[in-house]
Write a protein that holds these residues in place. Structure first.
Motif, PDB file in Angstrom:
ATOM      1  N   LEU A 295       0.831  -1.201   0.000  1.00 24.11           N
ATOM      2  CA  LEU A 295       0.000   0.000   0.000  1.00 24.11           C
ATOM      3  C   LEU A 295       0.866   1.251   0.000  1.00 24.11           C
ATOM      4  N   LEU A 296       1.965   1.211   0.727  1.00 28.95           N
ATOM      5  CA  LEU A 296       2.884   2.343   0.772  1.00 28.95           C
ATOM      6  C   LEU A 296       3.462   2.634  -0.614  1.00 28.95           C
ATOM      7  N   GLY A 297       3.902   1.589  -1.313  1.00 31.08           N
ATOM      8  CA  GLY A 297       4.437   1.780  -2.650  1.00 31.08           C
ATOM      9  C   GLY A 297       3.393   2.299  -3.621  1.00 31.08           C
ATOM     10  N   HIS A 298       2.172   1.780  -3.501  1.00 27.14           N
ATOM     11  CA  HIS A 298       1.084   2.216  -4.384  1.00 27.14           C
ATOM     12  C   HIS A 298       0.779   3.693  -4.166  1.00 27.14           C
ATOM     13  N   ARG A 299       0.691   4.098  -2.901  1.00 28.73           N
ATOM     14  CA  ARG A 299       0.383   5.495  -2.610  1.00 28.73           C
ATOM     15  C   ARG A 299       1.543   6.412  -2.988  1.00 28.73           C
ATOM     16  N   ALA A 300       2.782   5.932  -2.812  1.00 30.75           N
ATOM     17  CA  ALA A 300       3.955   6.745  -3.150  1.00 30.75           C
ATOM     18  C   ALA A 300       4.007   7.038  -4.645  1.00 30.75           C
ATOM     19  N   ALA A 301       3.626   6.061  -5.459  1.00 28.37           N
ATOM     20  CA  ALA A 301       3.620   6.280  -6.909  1.00 28.37           C
ATOM     21  C   ALA A 301       2.641   7.394  -7.274  1.00 28.37           C
ATOM     22  N   ALA A 302       1.479   7.403  -6.621  1.00 29.79           N
ATOM     23  CA  ALA A 302       0.496   8.451  -6.894  1.00 29.79           C
ATOM     24  C   ALA A 302       0.995   9.805  -6.400  1.00 29.79           C
ATOM     25  N   GLU A 362      14.225  -7.306  19.500  1.00 32.84           N
ATOM     26  CA  GLU A 362      14.678  -8.495  18.768  1.00 32.84           C
ATOM     27  C   GLU A 362      15.158  -8.167  17.359  1.00 32.84           C
ATOM     28  N   ALA A 363      14.929  -6.957  16.920  1.00 33.55           N
ATOM     29  CA  ALA A 363      15.270  -6.572  15.543  1.00 33.55           C
ATOM     30  C   ALA A 363      16.706  -6.069  15.478  1.00 33.55           C
ATOM     31  N   GLY A 364      17.644  -7.013  15.414  1.00 37.96           N
ATOM     32  CA  GLY A 364      19.042  -6.669  15.204  1.00 37.96           C
ATOM     33  C   GLY A 364      19.325  -6.425  13.736  1.00 37.96           C
ATOM     34  N   PRO A 365      20.580  -6.191  13.379  1.00 33.84           N
ATOM     35  CA  PRO A 365      20.921  -5.883  11.983  1.00 33.84           C
ATOM     36  C   PRO A 365      20.461  -6.946  10.988  1.00 33.84           C
ATOM     37  N   ASP A 366      20.599  -8.236  11.339  1.00 35.27           N
ATOM     38  CA  ASP A 366      20.174  -9.290  10.414  1.00 35.27           C
ATOM     39  C   ASP A 366      18.668  -9.257  10.194  1.00 35.27           C
ATOM     40  N   GLU A 367      17.925  -9.080  11.297  1.00 40.48           N
ATOM     41  CA  GLU A 367      16.461  -9.047  11.197  1.00 40.48           C
ATOM     42  C   GLU A 367      15.986  -7.824  10.414  1.00 40.48           C
ATOM     43  N   VAL A 368      16.631  -6.681  10.677  1.00 40.39           N
ATOM     44  CA  VAL A 368      16.269  -5.464   9.940  1.00 40.39           C
ATOM     45  C   VAL A 368      16.557  -5.646   8.451  1.00 40.39           C
ATOM     46  N   GLY A 369      17.673  -6.290   8.124  1.00 39.92           N
ATOM     47  CA  GLY A 369      18.002  -6.541   6.723  1.00 39.92           C
ATOM     48  C   GLY A 369      16.974  -7.417   6.039  1.00 39.92           C
ATOM     49  N   LEU A 370      16.532  -8.465   6.735  1.00 34.49           N
ATOM     50  CA  LEU A 370      15.515  -9.349   6.162  1.00 34.49           C
ATOM     51  C   LEU A 370      14.198  -8.607   5.954  1.00 34.49           C
ATOM     52  N   MET A 371      13.772  -7.857   6.974  1.00 36.20           N
ATOM     53  CA  MET A 371      12.518  -7.121   6.852  1.00 36.20           C
ATOM     54  C   MET A 371      12.591  -6.081   5.748  1.00 36.20           C
ATOM     55  N   SER A 372      13.737  -5.421   5.607  1.00 37.50           N
ATOM     56  CA  SER A 372      13.893  -4.420   4.548  1.00 37.50           C
ATOM     57  C   SER A 372      13.825  -5.052   3.166  1.00 37.50           C
ATOM     58  N   ALA A 373      14.485  -6.206   3.023  1.00 38.81           N
ATOM     59  CA  ALA A 373      14.449  -6.884   1.718  1.00 38.81           C
ATOM     60  C   ALA A 373      13.020  -7.279   1.357  1.00 38.81           C
ATOM     61  N   LEU A 374      12.284  -7.803   2.340  1.00 38.98           N
ATOM     62  CA  LEU A 374      10.886  -8.160   2.090  1.00 38.98           C
ATOM     63  C   LEU A 374      10.057  -6.918   1.790  1.00 38.98           C
ATOM     64  N   ALA A 375      10.296  -5.848   2.537  1.00 40.68           N
ATOM     65  CA  ALA A 375       9.535  -4.609   2.345  1.00 40.68           C
ATOM     66  C   ALA A 375       9.731  -4.041   0.947  1.00 40.68           C
ATOM     67  N   TRP A 376      10.963  -4.096   0.426  1.00 38.21           N
ATOM     68  CA  TRP A 376      11.215  -3.548  -0.903  1.00 38.21           C
ATOM     69  C   TRP A 376      10.450  -4.316  -1.983  1.00 38.21           C
ATOM     70  N   THR A 377      10.319  -5.632  -1.826  1.00 39.62           N
ATOM     71  CA  THR A 377       9.553  -6.373  -2.834  1.00 39.62           C
ATOM     72  C   THR A 377       8.106  -5.910  -2.839  1.00 39.62           C
ATOM     73  N   ALA A 378       7.590  -5.557  -1.670  1.00 40.10           N
ATOM     74  CA  ALA A 378       6.207  -5.080  -1.592  1.00 40.10           C
ATOM     75  C   ALA A 378       6.072  -3.670  -2.150  1.00 40.10           C
ATOM     76  N   VAL A 379       7.030  -2.785  -1.823  1.00 45.96           N
ATOM     77  CA  VAL A 379       6.998  -1.422  -2.369  1.00 45.96           C
ATOM     78  C   VAL A 379       7.020  -1.471  -3.890  1.00 45.96           C
ATOM     79  N   ASP A 380       7.921  -2.298  -4.435  1.00 42.05           N
ATOM     80  CA  ASP A 380       7.999  -2.424  -5.901  1.00 42.05           C
ATOM     81  C   ASP A 380       6.677  -2.902  -6.491  1.00 42.05           C
ATOM     82  N   ALA A 381       6.070  -3.914  -5.856  1.00 39.69           N
ATOM     83  CA  ALA A 381       4.799  -4.441  -6.360  1.00 39.69           C
ATOM     84  C   ALA A 381       3.702  -3.383  -6.267  1.00 39.69           C
ATOM     85  N   GLY A 382       3.701  -2.607  -5.179  1.00 36.86           N
ATOM     86  CA  GLY A 382       2.695  -1.567  -5.008  1.00 36.86           C
ATOM     87  C   GLY A 382       2.812  -0.467  -6.042  1.00 36.86           C
ATOM     88  N   GLU A 383       4.036  -0.119  -6.410  1.00 35.27           N
ATOM     89  CA  GLU A 383       4.229   0.934  -7.397  1.00 35.27           C
ATOM     90  C   GLU A 383       3.794   0.488  -8.791  1.00 35.27           C
TER      91      GLU A 383
END
Length: 397
Positions: A295-302, A362-383
Motif C-alpha cells: 500500500l505504501l508503494g502504491h500510494r507513493a507512486a500516486a 529483537e530486531a538486530g541488523p540481520d532481522e532489519v536486513g531481512l525485513m527491509s528486503a521483504l519490504a522492498w519487494t512489496a513497495v515495488d509491487a505496489g508501485e
C-alpha cells in the motif's frame, strides 16, 4: 544558502540535567529550560512553556526547542537556520516517530521523492525538535498557558488546528531519540526512533532544495504488528480522527480491492524472504508488513505523480532505477544518491517500527536486513499496481 538567527533551548528535568548540559554544549544551544515543578505530576507542557518563553523576537527571528533525550549533529543549528530562511512562516519539525501516522506520511514522502511533508491534523505533533517563528512561539505560549493538557505534542496539534495550518515535517531526520525511558509516561511504547535517519551531509541539500508534499493523501502506517490507513479527511470524524482504520476496512477509500491486494501478494511476495521473517516474528506479521509496504508503494507512486504535475514538480527520472526498482526523480539539484539513501532509510525502519513494542529489541541488523528486503519487494509491487477508483471507507477499528 541564506540562514537566519535562531535562538534555542533544551527542555529538561533535574533528573537529566547533566545529559541536557552535554547536549546544549555539543549543539551550541543557548541554554536550558528546567521543569518549574520537578516534584509535581509529570508534564512536558509545563517545561515546554518555559522553553518557548525564552524566544525573543528582538534577538532572533526563530526559536528552536529540543528535548533532552535526543542526539543530533553539531551542525543542527545551521541546518535549522537554513530551513527557517526557506520557510520563514512555518512551524518546522525535525524529528518524527517511526511508528506514528506522521511517520507514515514522512516515509511516504521519502518514497515519492519529497524532503518535507505537511503533518496530519488528527495526531500529535512530534516535539523532540521544533523550530517556530519567534512570534508564533509567543502565540503558542499564550495559547497553552493554563491548559490542563500535560503533553506538549498534543497541545501543539490543537494550536496548529486552530490556526488552520499544521507543521511542516522534515523527512530526513538528523535528530534521533535516545533511550526508552520517559518522564512523561511514554516508556510503554518501547524503542522509538526516527522514521528516516539521515546523515547531516545528506540532510543539507534535501532540506535546502527538496520538494514539499503538501497533501500526502491516504497514508499507510503500522502499529503493534498490524497495518492501518489514515484516510483523507479523517480529522472531521466524530472522534476528531483519532480512531484507527484497519487496511481491510479502508481499502474502498484507496480504490483498491482486497482481491487485488491478495493477488499482488500471491504474485509478488517472495516465499523464502517471507518465511525468514515469519520464522522470527510470525507469519501474521510477515503478511501484514508486506501488505503495508504494498500500500505504501502504491500510494507513493500516486504522490510522485502529483508532485510531478505541480509547479513544485520533480523532474522526470533519467538515471535509472533506485535500489527499490522504481525511479525516484531527482529534486532540482539534489543528488540522486542522496534521494536513494533517503528512500532506503525510510524502508529500513518500516519493519522494526511495525513490530509490537515488546518485540522491537529483537530486531538486530540481520532481522532489519531481512525485513527491509521483504519490504522492498512489496513497495515495488505496489508501485506497479494500477490506480483504483476510490469509494467509501469502512468503520475505524
Amino acid at each position: 544558502m541564506t540562514t537566519v538567527r535562531v535562538s534555542s533551548a533544551v527542555m529538561t528535568h533535574p533528573k537529566r540535567l547533566a545529559q541536557a548540559r552535554e547536549l546544549a554544549d555539543l549543539l551550541r544551544l543557548d541554554g536550558l529550560a528546567l521543569d518549574p515543578d520537578p516534584d509535581g505530576p509529570p508534564s512536558a507542557l509545563r517545561t515546554a512553556l518555559v522553553a518557548w518563553a525564552a524566544a525573543d523576537p528582538a534577538r532572533a527571528g526563530h526559536h528552536l526547542v529540543v528535548q533532552d533525550d535526543v542526539s543530533a549533529p553539531p551542525t543542527l543549528l545551521e541546518l535549522v537556520g537554513r530551513a527557517a530562511a526557506r520557510f520563514p512562516d512555518e512551524a518546522l519539525v525535525f524529528y518524527t516517530n517511526w511508528h506514528a501516522r506522521n511517520g507514515g506520511a514522512a516515509r511516504l514522502a521519502a518514497l515519492a521523492g519529497a524532503a518535507w511533508v505537511r503533518a496530519v491534523p488528527d495526531e500529535f505533533t512530534p516535539s523532540l525538535a521544533v523550530c517556530l517563528p519567534a512570534g508564533t512561539a509567543e502565540e503558542f505560549r499564550r495559547f497553552a498557558t493554563g491548559s490542563a493538557e500535560r503533553h506538549d505534542d498534543e497541545q501543539f496539534s490543537v494550536f496548529f488546528r486552530a490556526r488552520g495550518r499544521m507543521s511542516l515535517i522534515a523527512v530526513p531526520n538528523v535528530v534521533e531519540h535516545i533511550g526508552t525511558s520517559s518522564i512523561n509516561g511514554h516508556a510503554a511504547q518501547g524503542i522509538r526512533l526516527a522514521v528516516c535517519p539521515t546523515a547531516a551531509e545528506d540532510a543539507g541539500p534535501l532540506l535546502d532544495r527538496g520538494r514539499v508534499l503538501e497533501d500526502p493523501g491516504w497514508i499507510p502506517y503500522m502499529r503493534y504488528g498490524e497495518g492501518y490507513v489514515r484516510l483523507v479527511g479523517q480529522e472531521r470524524g466524530p472522534d476528531g480522527g483519532r480512531g484507527h482504520h484497519r487496511w481491510t476496512d479502508a481499502l474502498p477509500a484507496t480504490g483498491l480491492t482486497e482481491d487485488a491486494v491478495r493477488d499482488a501478494m500471491s504474485d509478488g511476495m517472495p516465499k523464502d524472504l517471507a518465511a525468514d521473517v515469519a520464522d522470527r516474528f510470525g507469519p501474521e506479521f510477515a503478511e501484514e508488513l508486506w501488505i503495508h509496504c504494498l500500500l505504501l508503494g502504491h500510494r507513493a507512486a500516486a504522490a510522485r505523480a502529483t508532485l510531478a504535475s505541480t509547479d513544485e514538480a520533480i523532474a522526470p527520472a533519467a538515471l535509472g532505477d533506485t535500489p527499490g526498482g522504481a525511479p525516484a526523480a531527482p529534486s532540482d539539484d539534489v543528488p540522486r544518491d542522496v534521494l536513494d539513501r533517503l528512500r532506503n532509510a525510510a524502508v529500513s525502519t518500516a519493519g522494526p517500527a511495525g513490530l509490537p513494542p515488546e518485540r522491537r529489541p529483537e530486531a538486530g541488523p540481520d532481522e532489519v536486513g531481512l525485513m527491509s528486503a521483504l519490504a522492498w519487494t512489496a513497495v515495488d509491487a505496489g508501485e506497479r499496481l494500477p490506480p483504483g477508483r476510490p469509494g467509501r471507507p469502512g468503520r475505524p477499528g
